[in-house]
Design an enzyme around this catalytic site. Structure first.
Site, PDB file in Angstrom:
ATOM      1  N   TYR A  14      43.218  41.005  36.033  1.00  0.00           N
ATOM      2  CA  TYR A  14      41.953  40.312  36.370  1.00  0.00           C
ATOM      3  C   TYR A  14      41.181  39.980  35.098  1.00  0.00           C
ATOM      4  O   TYR A  14      40.687  38.861  34.929  1.00  0.00           O
ATOM      5  CB  TYR A  14      41.133  41.222  37.280  1.00  0.00           C
ATOM      6  CG  TYR A  14      39.887  40.619  37.878  1.00  0.00           C
ATOM      7  CD1 TYR A  14      38.625  40.931  37.360  1.00  0.00           C
ATOM      8  CD2 TYR A  14      39.953  39.760  38.969  1.00  0.00           C
ATOM      9  CE1 TYR A  14      37.477  40.402  37.916  1.00  0.00           C
ATOM     10  CE2 TYR A  14      38.792  39.228  39.533  1.00  0.00           C
ATOM     11  CZ  TYR A  14      37.569  39.566  38.998  1.00  0.00           C
ATOM     12  OH  TYR A  14      36.416  39.028  39.554  1.00  0.00           O
ATOM     13  N   SER A  50      33.369  36.338  35.079  1.00  0.00           N
ATOM     14  CA  SER A  50      33.165  37.726  35.510  1.00  0.00           C
ATOM     15  C   SER A  50      32.671  38.563  34.329  1.00  0.00           C
ATOM     16  O   SER A  50      32.762  38.125  33.179  1.00  0.00           O
ATOM     17  CB  SER A  50      34.519  38.280  35.990  1.00  0.00           C
ATOM     18  OG  SER A  50      34.521  39.688  36.030  1.00  0.00           O
TER      19      SER A  50
HETATM   20  C1  GCO Z   1      35.530  45.778  39.578  1.00  0.00           C
HETATM   21  C2  GCO Z   1      34.723  44.672  40.221  1.00  0.00           C
HETATM   22  C3  GCO Z   1      34.407  43.573  39.229  1.00  0.00           C
HETATM   23  C4  GCO Z   1      33.451  42.594  39.871  1.00  0.00           C
HETATM   24  C5  GCO Z   1      33.133  41.406  39.032  1.00  0.00           C
HETATM   25  C6  GCO Z   1      32.293  41.794  37.870  1.00  0.00           C
HETATM   26  O1  GCO Z   1      36.493  46.254  40.188  1.00  0.00           O
HETATM   27  O2  GCO Z   1      35.155  46.154  38.447  1.00  0.00           O
HETATM   28  O3  GCO Z   1      35.387  44.161  41.353  1.00  0.00           O
HETATM   29  O4  GCO Z   1      35.600  42.971  38.828  1.00  0.00           O
HETATM   30  O5  GCO Z   1      33.984  42.120  41.044  1.00  0.00           O
HETATM   31  O6  GCO Z   1      34.266  40.718  38.621  1.00  0.00           O
HETATM   32  O7  GCO Z   1      31.901  40.621  37.198  1.00  0.00           O
END
Ligand code: GCO
Length: 261
Positions: free
Chosen positions: A158, A145
């Site tokens: 995350y 990500s």
């Molecule tokens: C957020 C997004 C990101 C994207 C992705 C970017 O809330 O900033 O959901 O997390 O999904 O992961 O690469």
């Protein structure tokens, strides 16, 4: 010249492929000749997804199992190996996100994100590695990500998971290259999917921000990932190990630019 990107005769397993980026990548792998196996955890979503694949002429095989449960994963992998064949390509795409300010995040929420987004790719990779080693070859692609490189408000769990997934990719590449297993990652930028819909609609400020912050000036389309996943699944990447291929419209290339007055 043999087609370096031909996946005919290869079995590809994509986790979390009943929708979104997983479905787009899975579709692409099938279109380049792979026998497609998809994982999901919701029967109704799996049923709907298999219909969508069939409508595209893709005979996808669906398996419902919880990617965080090692026992279930081992059972599922042996069932797939018996019914379809040993897995040549594993795409660890299944993931969740929880957008909660760090100071308000429950530890259980933090642990849940780490479990799904970091521990399960390890479980899945370990479970397919034995047969890949036995046949001396395989491809593992971890879906990282922007948050493998950058932080963002509310994304502590995350980003920790996706940052860890980047380093897990490098470490597995280090340990398994000797078995001719190439482990790499794809880092999607901001894509127009269900997962990002909460930050794209209803006037959410992230929508305009991302369009401004992305040199390509738009949200990605899930099909924009097909080239990267086919490349990392094919002979074309046999000497590529431990790399994260960012498909982000240029976000990571730039500090951004001042708003024009
Ligand atoms: C957020 C997004 C990101 C994207 C992705 C970017 O809330 O900033 O959901 O997390 O999904 O992961 O690469």
């Amino acid at each position: 010249m043999k087609n370096l990107f031909d996946l005919k005769g290869k079995v590809a397993l994509v986790t979390g492929a009943t929708h979104g980026l997983g479905m787009a990548m899975a579709k692409g792998l099938a279109q380049y000749g792979a026998t497609l196996v998809i994982n999901g955890h919701t029967p109704s979503k799996m049923e709907e997804a298999l219909k969508q694949y069939a409508a595209l002429g893709i005979d996808a095989k669906g398996y419902l199992f919880d990617v965080t449960d090692e026992k279930r994963v081992i059972e599922a992998i042996s069932k797939i190996e018996a019914e379809v064949g040993s897995i040549d390509i594993l795409v660890n795409n299944a993931g969740i996100i929880k957008r909660i300010p760090a100071e308000e995040m429950e530890i259980s929420d933090f642990r849940n994100v780490i479990d799904v987004d970091l521990v399960s790719p390890f479980i899945m990779s370990k479970s397919v590695s034995k047969s890949m080693m036995a046949k001396r070859g395989g491809k593992i692609i971890n879906i990282c990500s922007m948050m493998s490189e950058l932080g963002r408000d509310t994304l502590s769990a995350y980003a920790a998971a996706k940052g860890g997934l980047k380093m897990l990719t490098r470490n597995l590449a280090t340990e398994w290259a000797r078995h001719n297993i190439q482990v790499n990652g794809i880092g999607p930028g901001y894509f127009a999917t269900e997962q990002t819909s909460p930050i794209r609609f209803n006037g959410h400020p992230m929508n305009d921000f991302i369009i401004e912050r992305t040199p390509a000036g738009k949200w990605g389309d899930p099909d924009d990932l097909i080239g990267a996943v086919v490349f990392l699944s094919s002979k074309a990447s046999d000497f590529v190990n431990g790399q994260i291929l960012y498909v982000d419209g240029g976000i990571l290339a730039t500090i951004g630019k001042p708003r024009t007055a």
